[in-house]
Each structure stands twice: as structure tokens, then as C-alpha cells.
Design a protein around this motif. Structure first.
Motif, short mmCIF file in Angstrom:
data_model
loop_
_atom_site.label_atom_id
_atom_site.label_comp_id
_atom_site.label_asym_id
_atom_site.label_seq_id
_atom_site.Cartn_x
_atom_site.Cartn_y
_atom_site.Cartn_z
N LEU A 257 6.30 42.35 57.41
CA LEU A 257 5.82 42.38 58.79
C LEU A 257 7.00 42.74 59.69
O LEU A 257 8.06 42.10 59.59
N VAL A 258 6.82 43.72 60.55
CA VAL A 258 7.89 44.13 61.47
C VAL A 258 7.35 44.05 62.89
O VAL A 258 6.51 44.86 63.29
N PRO A 259 7.82 43.06 63.67
CA PRO A 259 7.39 43.00 65.07
C PRO A 259 7.77 44.29 65.80
O PRO A 259 8.90 44.77 65.69
N GLN A 260 6.83 44.85 66.51
CA GLN A 260 7.05 46.11 67.21
C GLN A 260 7.71 45.87 68.56
O GLN A 260 7.13 46.11 69.62
N ILE B 140 3.31 31.95 47.43
CA ILE B 140 3.74 32.96 48.40
C ILE B 140 5.16 32.59 48.84
O ILE B 140 5.40 31.46 49.26
N ASN B 141 6.09 33.53 48.71
CA ASN B 141 7.43 33.37 49.27
C ASN B 141 7.46 34.16 50.57
O ASN B 141 6.98 35.30 50.62
N HIS C 153 9.39 39.00 55.16
CA HIS C 153 8.93 39.33 53.81
C HIS C 153 7.85 38.33 53.40
O HIS C 153 8.01 37.12 53.59
N ILE C 154 6.77 38.83 52.83
CA ILE C 154 5.69 38.01 52.26
C ILE C 154 5.52 38.51 50.82
O ILE C 154 5.07 39.64 50.60
#
Length: 136
Positions: free
Chosen positions: A38-41, A79-80, A94-95
């Protein structure tokens, strides 16, 4: 997000799953572990605490939503999740789906072995499944 640009290393190492509310969602191109990013925009952000409070709440929500979809899509045991940013400074979470006995279990995935890229159809299939879980 006019000032936001995805870090080139993230772009080169992943497939786009699509945009969420705050984040871009990526699939890491390493089939040893189903691994989402996930990358916050938001431009020039490297730490969670650098986000505005509402963005922090949205990031938490999207992280949980993506982790739940990943667990459902893969049937993984664990889930890490984590935000390291030691090499790529742009804030990203990271998921990673983990199972007892997977490559590197029970240790971390970082620095373990050699990446195994997806075949395009394998990545596309997982992306379709994840999109369906996220839409449910």
C-alpha cells in the motif's frame, strides 16, 4: 494527487492492483509469497506520523481491509505487515501472506533467497481474486 509520484523501484518491482481511497495498491512481483504494498498517494511522506491525522486513520482502515482480503484470497495462516522504508524512503506498507513451511518461515521475507517473478497470467489471476475480495 497531483504532486504524488510512485517511487520507480516500487513501480519496477510490482504490478498495479489499483487505487484505493488513499493508497495505490501493488502486488510485489515475487510469487514465493503473496505480497501486497500500500502506498499512500501523498508527496514527500516517509513516515506514518508525517501523514495528516485523517490520512493516518484512512491508512489504518485500508491496511486492515487489504489484510482481510489477502487472508481470504490466499487462505494463509498469518498476515505479516510492516513499514520499513530503509531502501525505498517513500512511505509504503507491506502486507504479506505467510504459511508455516513457506520459503523463509518463520523468519522475515526481506533478504531471503532469490525473487521468483510471476508469470503474467499468474499475477493477473491473483489480482482479479484480490480485486473481487476488496469489492465484496
Amino acid at each position: 494527487m497531483p504532486d504524488f509520484t510512485l517511487d520507480q523501484r516500487l513501480q519496477d518491482d510490482s504490478f498495479s492492483v489499483g487505487p484505493l481511497g488513499l493508497c495505490q495498491l501493488l502486488l510485489m512481483n515475487d510469487k514465493r509469497w503473496p505480497w501486497l504494498i500500500l502506498v499512500p498517494q501523498r508527496a514527500d511522506i516517509s513516515e506514518i506520523h508525517d501523514l495528516a491525522p485523517l490520512d493516518q486513520a484512512m491508512l489504518s482502515f485500508e491496511t486492515a481491509m487489504v489484510a482481510k482480503a489477502m487472508k481470504s484470497a490466499t487462505g494463509c495462516e498469518k498476515i505479516n505487515s510492516g513499514a520499513l522504508g530503509n531502501i525505498v524512503r517513500q512511505l509504503h506498507i507491506h502486507i504479506i501472506a505467510r504459511n508455516c513451511g513457506d520459503a523463509g518461515w518463520p523468519g522475515p521475507v526481506w533478504g531471503h533467497g532469490t525473487r521468483e517473478p510471476y508469470e503474467k497470467d499468474e499475477a493477473d489471476k491473483l489480482i482479479r481474486i484480490l480485486r473481487a475480495r476488496l469489492a465484496a
